[in-house]
Design an enzyme around this catalytic site. Structure first.
Site, PDB file in Angstrom:
ATOM      1  N   LYS A  54      28.771  18.438  29.718  1.00  0.00           N
ATOM      2  CA  LYS A  54      28.543  17.033  29.391  1.00  0.00           C
ATOM      3  C   LYS A  54      28.114  16.265  30.632  1.00  0.00           C
ATOM      4  O   LYS A  54      28.701  16.395  31.705  1.00  0.00           O
ATOM      5  CB  LYS A  54      29.806  16.407  28.788  1.00  0.00           C
ATOM      6  CG  LYS A  54      30.243  17.080  27.484  1.00  0.00           C
ATOM      7  CD  LYS A  54      31.280  16.284  26.743  1.00  0.00           C
ATOM      8  CE  LYS A  54      30.699  15.094  26.052  1.00  0.00           C
ATOM      9  NZ  LYS A  54      31.654  14.408  25.171  1.00  0.00           N
TER      10      LYS A  54
ATOM     11  N   LYS B 196      25.276  28.968  24.570  1.00  0.00           N
ATOM     12  CA  LYS B 196      25.812  29.958  23.641  1.00  0.00           C
ATOM     13  C   LYS B 196      25.376  31.354  24.070  1.00  0.00           C
ATOM     14  O   LYS B 196      24.206  31.559  24.420  1.00  0.00           O
ATOM     15  CB  LYS B 196      25.294  29.704  22.220  1.00  0.00           C
ATOM     16  CG  LYS B 196      25.668  28.360  21.623  1.00  0.00           C
ATOM     17  CD  LYS B 196      24.959  28.124  20.303  1.00  0.00           C
ATOM     18  CE  LYS B 196      25.291  26.752  19.739  1.00  0.00           C
ATOM     19  NZ  LYS B 196      24.462  26.411  18.572  1.00  0.00           N
TER      20      LYS B 196
ATOM     21  N   ARG C  36      32.139  17.447   9.243  1.00  0.00           N
ATOM     22  CA  ARG C  36      33.088  18.284   9.983  1.00  0.00           C
ATOM     23  C   ARG C  36      34.520  18.023   9.551  1.00  0.00           C
ATOM     24  O   ARG C  36      35.316  18.937   9.387  1.00  0.00           O
ATOM     25  CB  ARG C  36      32.961  18.030  11.492  1.00  0.00           C
ATOM     26  CG  ARG C  36      33.966  18.852  12.312  1.00  0.00           C
ATOM     27  CD  ARG C  36      34.150  18.307  13.721  1.00  0.00           C
ATOM     28  NE  ARG C  36      32.936  18.442  14.499  1.00  0.00           N
ATOM     29  CZ  ARG C  36      32.577  19.546  15.150  1.00  0.00           C
ATOM     30  NH1 ARG C  36      33.354  20.620  15.083  1.00  0.00           N
ATOM     31  NH2 ARG C  36      31.471  19.601  15.846  1.00  0.00           N
TER      32      ARG C  36
ATOM     33  N   TYR D 281      20.994  23.871  13.856  1.00  0.00           N
ATOM     34  CA  TYR D 281      21.032  24.765  15.012  1.00  0.00           C
ATOM     35  C   TYR D 281      21.945  25.986  14.869  1.00  0.00           C
ATOM     36  O   TYR D 281      22.100  26.749  15.821  1.00  0.00           O
ATOM     37  CB  TYR D 281      21.434  23.993  16.268  1.00  0.00           C
ATOM     38  CG  TYR D 281      22.656  23.106  16.117  1.00  0.00           C
ATOM     39  CD1 TYR D 281      23.917  23.618  15.850  1.00  0.00           C
ATOM     40  CD2 TYR D 281      22.532  21.728  16.247  1.00  0.00           C
ATOM     41  CE1 TYR D 281      25.018  22.811  15.732  1.00  0.00           C
ATOM     42  CE2 TYR D 281      23.635  20.888  16.125  1.00  0.00           C
ATOM     43  CZ  TYR D 281      24.871  21.440  15.871  1.00  0.00           C
ATOM     44  OH  TYR D 281      25.960  20.625  15.728  1.00  0.00           O
TER      45      TYR D 281
ATOM     46  N   CYS E  63      27.472 -26.232  21.634  1.00  0.00           N
ATOM     47  CA  CYS E  63      26.234 -25.464  21.482  1.00  0.00           C
ATOM     48  C   CYS E  63      25.324 -25.706  22.678  1.00  0.00           C
ATOM     49  O   CYS E  63      25.051 -26.863  23.020  1.00  0.00           O
ATOM     50  CB  CYS E  63      25.526 -25.867  20.194  1.00  0.00           C
ATOM     51  SG  CYS E  63      23.914 -25.054  19.982  1.00  0.00           S
TER      52      CYS E  63
ATOM     53  N   LYS F 220      22.672  18.802  23.495  1.00  0.00           N
ATOM     54  CA  LYS F 220      23.878  18.406  22.750  1.00  0.00           C
ATOM     55  C   LYS F 220      23.656  16.999  22.204  1.00  0.00           C
ATOM     56  O   LYS F 220      23.732  16.020  22.932  1.00  0.00           O
ATOM     57  CB  LYS F 220      25.108  18.438  23.654  1.00  0.00           C
ATOM     58  CG  LYS F 220      26.410  18.178  22.921  1.00  0.00           C
ATOM     59  CD  LYS F 220      27.602  18.320  23.860  1.00  0.00           C
ATOM     60  CE  LYS F 220      28.909  18.119  23.107  1.00  0.00           C
ATOM     61  NZ  LYS F 220      29.027  16.763  22.554  1.00  0.00           N
TER      62      LYS F 220
ATOM     63  N   GLU G 286      23.257  18.447  13.386  1.00  0.00           N
ATOM     64  CA  GLU G 286      23.714  17.128  13.795  1.00  0.00           C
ATOM     65  C   GLU G 286      22.811  16.064  13.172  1.00  0.00           C
ATOM     66  O   GLU G 286      21.577  16.136  13.271  1.00  0.00           O
ATOM     67  CB  GLU G 286      23.641  17.018  15.318  1.00  0.00           C
ATOM     68  CG  GLU G 286      24.542  15.984  15.909  1.00  0.00           C
ATOM     69  CD  GLU G 286      25.945  16.524  16.190  1.00  0.00           C
ATOM     70  OE1 GLU G 286      26.769  15.751  16.690  1.00  0.00           O
ATOM     71  OE2 GLU G 286      26.211  17.710  15.903  1.00  0.00           O
TER      72      GLU G 286
ATOM     73  N   ASP H 208      24.044  13.516  20.306  1.00  0.00           N
ATOM     74  CA  ASP H 208      25.156  12.586  20.124  1.00  0.00           C
ATOM     75  C   ASP H 208      25.087  12.034  18.706  1.00  0.00           C
ATOM     76  O   ASP H 208      24.561  10.948  18.461  1.00  0.00           O
ATOM     77  CB  ASP H 208      25.065  11.460  21.156  1.00  0.00           C
ATOM     78  CG  ASP H 208      26.358  10.652  21.234  1.00  0.00           C
ATOM     79  OD1 ASP H 208      27.380  11.138  20.716  1.00  0.00           O
ATOM     80  OD2 ASP H 208      26.339   9.546  21.806  1.00  0.00           O
TER      81      ASP H 208
ATOM     82  N   ASP I  74       0.826  -1.211   0.000  1.00  0.00           N
ATOM     83  CA  ASP I  74       0.000   0.000   0.000  1.00  0.00           C
ATOM     84  C   ASP I  74       0.861   1.261   0.000  1.00  0.00           C
ATOM     85  O   ASP I  74       0.533   2.257  -0.654  1.00  0.00           O
ATOM     86  CB  ASP I  74      -0.941   0.001   1.203  1.00  0.00           C
ATOM     87  CG  ASP I  74      -2.048  -1.047   1.073  1.00  0.00           C
ATOM     88  OD1 ASP I  74      -2.320  -1.458  -0.069  1.00  0.00           O
ATOM     89  OD2 ASP I  74      -2.609  -1.447   2.098  1.00  0.00           O
TER      90      ASP I  74
ATOM     91  N   CYS J 110      22.055 -27.725  21.159  1.00  0.00           N
ATOM     92  CA  CYS J 110      22.077 -29.068  20.564  1.00  0.00           C
ATOM     93  C   CYS J 110      23.327 -29.866  20.893  1.00  0.00           C
ATOM     94  O   CYS J 110      23.428 -31.041  20.526  1.00  0.00           O
ATOM     95  CB  CYS J 110      21.916 -28.970  19.043  1.00  0.00           C
ATOM     96  SG  CYS J 110      23.331 -28.211  18.203  1.00  0.00           S
TER      97      CYS J 110
ATOM     98  N   CYS K 129      19.644 -27.872  14.846  1.00  0.00           N
ATOM     99  CA  CYS K 129      19.661 -27.023  16.047  1.00  0.00           C
ATOM    100  C   CYS K 129      18.376 -26.193  16.072  1.00  0.00           C
ATOM    101  O   CYS K 129      18.150 -25.372  15.174  1.00  0.00           O
ATOM    102  CB  CYS K 129      20.897 -26.130  16.018  1.00  0.00           C
ATOM    103  SG  CYS K 129      21.138 -25.138  17.507  1.00  0.00           S
TER     104      CYS K 129
ATOM    105  N   GLU L 135      20.838  24.593  24.399  1.00  0.00           N
ATOM    106  CA  GLU L 135      20.349  23.591  23.451  1.00  0.00           C
ATOM    107  C   GLU L 135      20.823  22.210  23.893  1.00  0.00           C
ATOM    108  O   GLU L 135      21.871  22.075  24.546  1.00  0.00           O
ATOM    109  CB  GLU L 135      20.908  23.875  22.047  1.00  0.00           C
ATOM    110  CG  GLU L 135      20.620  25.274  21.534  1.00  0.00           C
ATOM    111  CD  GLU L 135      21.485  25.659  20.349  1.00  0.00           C
ATOM    112  OE1 GLU L 135      21.276  26.769  19.821  1.00  0.00           O
ATOM    113  OE2 GLU L 135      22.367  24.870  19.956  1.00  0.00           O
TER     114      GLU L 135
ATOM    115  N   CYS M  96      27.408 -22.367  15.901  1.00  0.00           N
ATOM    116  CA  CYS M  96      27.071 -23.779  15.829  1.00  0.00           C
ATOM    117  C   CYS M  96      26.856 -24.157  14.372  1.00  0.00           C
ATOM    118  O   CYS M  96      26.003 -23.569  13.698  1.00  0.00           O
ATOM    119  CB  CYS M  96      25.804 -24.056  16.650  1.00  0.00           C
ATOM    120  SG  CYS M  96      25.120 -25.712  16.401  1.00  0.00           S
TER     121      CYS M  96
END
Length: 673
Positions: free
Chosen positions: A313, A289, A135, A224, A407, A114, A172, A116, A35, A410, A431, A112, A425
């Site tokens: 941080k 900032k 960067r 940003y 294993c 930060k 980011e 990751d 769909d 099994c 198995c 703001e 395995c």
């Protein structure tokens, strides 16, 4: 009528964007693939007929397709400097003191989250996205424009507004937690290397060479910071610019605040120290900032970072708990994954009971013993991770944990191939979790997508000894009487399932190849194999070295495919599936000849080319009457060689005295005719 058409395009665009969001961000399927594709095709048709109504952020523009042989290095017009950071609130107050000493007490801060993720700088000219650069080292980075254009939240063309003719916007790129977990699970199921965290996954994705593959991975972006000539004439401060870029159609994080003093900044930091765990994406701190542009200029820069900004941080949360035991899970590919069972402990807002240990190397590195007290951390990891054992609390006489040699399901001796960290395995035919896992993989949405047959039903059918191998699924129609008495499985459910099984026989070769569950063969590899070999017989006849000639196929994958297809039990099952009507060759499309200058000649392509992808060269050869071969033999007329062609292939071609030509010589052959 025009109004109706515009309304239809807007409605389809809105619906498809919402479906994309639900699937990629929330990991929910609100609509079937069929769909969704139907609606997307309808939108593409309408946009082609009425381009004046096309939304610049239409989902039709986010599919990718460009192949990048190498990323261009681009120098940043404005350096992408890193921020100074601190984990200490007193150092934030000292930062505030330094700022006010230079510019006075009349100062506002924008705070703001930060993110990751991966920093990106995007250039717009006359409202059109023209370039995106990573960067890199801060002064120059890689141009990844084609890949960035696949990110659904980033507009390709801005609507009319008061934006500058030329500007850069920075932000980011990241991946949402739910999408990361889903994709990592898929990689694990395909015996592919998993990523440690969403940032690594996002970073690895943005550097893929095929933008169509990037488009399949759910990246998102927050923007940003704005750079432009004479920016100060447009805006007095950073907050005004954020409000403006939001109105231009850019994705700006809603969790941003204008603070009047350092105490409000600290309140924001304290709130998100707890609140971050409820976000759908990872953050590792807060960015502060100075708001006013004139004050930013007054404060200036050090050699590495702006004096008007700093990041706080958060410390990665770490808790102590008891290692109760280690379980060993067997996946569908036979890979055995150790999981630490922990005494429940609260970490980052959730109760943690288990943590991944990845493989035997990790257990050895951590020097884990039975009953150890362990440090568990999330930090940038969504999946809890054991960091180390607290040896001071180790019980007397505690026994070191030794990875099993058999294993756990099994009892078969485990195998660890050279160069691999994972034990697996090899008993794929006997198995239980491997058999059930392969069957569940086969029916999955991206594989055969068998409607009416789900994972729980596979488990039930296996338990009742109705299915043991894939071909048994296609013979369920002959065991209808055995299905009737199964609990919660009425006649309507049976009819729907059998219809779904029958429909799946029309799935293309590449889907079937992926569905077989060959170790190391994921969706992309299966598609490239199908396109290269055209059918399963040519693939079986190829040596591992010949399979290695397929673009992006490494030696481990090539050997896995070769070994699988040459295992008599596997090939017998393939032949049975073929007799049942499944598609083991691609549906050849009629090639419209542009000329017949290469008629009667055979070609093989190898290596990397500067101006063409292999697919483009193949299409070019076939459109001029040439025929493609899958390997080097006496029947081969020309080897079209690019960079990084394998030395063994070169040696074989020279031994057979096959002419070796470049892409330039190929074009010359075509143009001469």
């Amino acid at each position: 009528m025009a109004v109706d058409i515009q309304a239809k395009i807007e409605a389809l665009t809105k619906d498809l964007n919402e479906y994309n969001y639900q699937y990629y961000v929330l990991a929910q399927s609100a609509i079937s693939d069929f769909d969704f594709d139907h609606k997307l095709k309808e939108l593409e048709t309408l946009e082609a007929q009425y381009p004046e109504f096309k939304d610049p952020n239409s989902p039709t523009q986010k599919v990718g397709g460009d192949i990048t042989q190498r990323f261009n290095t681009v120098k940043h017009r404005w350096p992408m400097m890193s921020l100074g950071n601190t984990y200490n609130e007193q150092e934030l107050k000292d930062f505030d003191t330094r700022v006010r000493k230079v510019i006075g007490d009349d100062v506002q801060y924008v705070v703001e989250l930060k993110f990751d993720g991966l920093s990106i700088s995007i250039t717009y000219e006359d409202g059109r996205l023209t370039r995106a650069v990573t960067r890199g080292d801060g002064t120059q980075g890689d141009e990844v424009t084609s890949n960035v254009k696949t990110i659904r939240s980033i507009p390709h063309q801005l609507k009319k507004g008061n934006y500058p003719d030329n500007f850069e916007i920075r932000g980011e790129i990241f991946m949402h937690k739910s999408a990361f977990l889903r994709l990592n699970k898929e990689r694990e199921d395909n015996a592919e290397q998993t990523y440690a965290n969403p940032r690594n996954f996002a970073s690895g994705t943005i550097k893929l060479q095929d933008s169509a593959e990037v488009a399949k991975r759910p990246l998102d972006c927050f923007l940003y910071f704005l750079y432009a000539d004479n920016r100060n004439r447009l805006f007095a401060n950073h907050w005004e610019s954020l409000e403006a870029v939001k109105s231009w159609g850019f994705p700006v994080c809603e969790h941003t605040k204008l603070c009047q003093n350092i105490n409000e900044v600290l309140d924001f930091i304290h709130y998100w120290d707890e609140g971050r765990h409820k976000l759908s994406y990872e953050i590792d701190g807060i960015v502060i900032k100075v708001n006013d542009y004139a004050q930013q200029e007054e404060l200036g820069f050090t050699s590495k970072s702006p004096r008007w900004a700093i990041s706080y941080k958060y410390k990665a949360e770490r808790v102590e708990t008891i290692l109760k035991s280690i379980s060993y899970q067997v996946g569908r590919t036979g890979a055995v994954t150790p999981v630490a069972n922990l005494q429940p402990v609260l970490l980052a807002g959730t109760t943690v009971k288990r943590a991944s240990l990845h493989n035997a190397n990790e257990i050895a590195r951590l020097d884990l013993h039975e009953g150890d007290t362990v440090f568990v951390e999330k930090g940038g990891e969504i999946i809890p991770k054991i960091i180390s054992a607290n040896t001071e609390k180790r019980p007397a006489g505690a026994v070191a944990i030794v990875y099993p040699t058999q294993c756990p399901e099994c009892g078969t001796d485990l195998i660890r191939e050279e160069g691999e960290a994972v034990h697996y395995c090899p008993n794929d035919a006997g198995c239980r979790p491997q058999i059930v896992g392969k069957l569940q993989h086969f029916i999955g949405r991206k594989m055969m997508d068998i409607q009416g047959l789900g994972d729980e039903t596979i488990e039930t059918f296996y338990r009742l000894d109705l299915i043991r191998k894939i071909s048994d699924i296609y013979e369920l129609k002959d065991r209808a009487e055995d299905l009737v008495g199964i609990e919660r499985f009425g006649q309507k459910s049976i009819d729907n399932m059998l219809a779904g099984i029958e429909q799946s026989k029309q799935k293309p070769f590449e889907k079937l190849l992926f569905a077989l569950g060959i170790r190391h063969v994921g969706e992309t590899v299966a598609r490239k194999l199908a396109q290269y070999f055209k059918n399963i017989d040519a693939m079986k006849a190829a040596s591992a070295e010949e399979i290695l000639a397929v673009p992006d196929i490494g030696i481990r994958i090539a050997e896995s495919i070769h070994d699988y297809l040459n295992e008599p039990e596997h090939w017998e099952e393939i032949e049975k599936l073929r007799s049942l009507g499944l598609q083991f060759q691609i549906e050849e499309k009629e090639v419209v000849l542009a000329g017949n200058g290469l008629a009667g000649k055979t070609f093989l392509i190898s290596g990397v080319f500067a101006d063409f992808s292999r697919e483009e060269l193949t299409a070019l050869i076939e459109s001029h009457g040439g025929k493609m071969l899958s390997g080097i033999s006496a029947k081969l007329n020309y080897l079209v060689a690019g960079d990084k062609m394998g030395p063994s292939k070169l040696a074989k071609a020279e031994k057979l005295q096959v002419p070796i030509i470049s892409e330039t010589e190929l074009l010359a052959m075509i143009n001469e005719q």
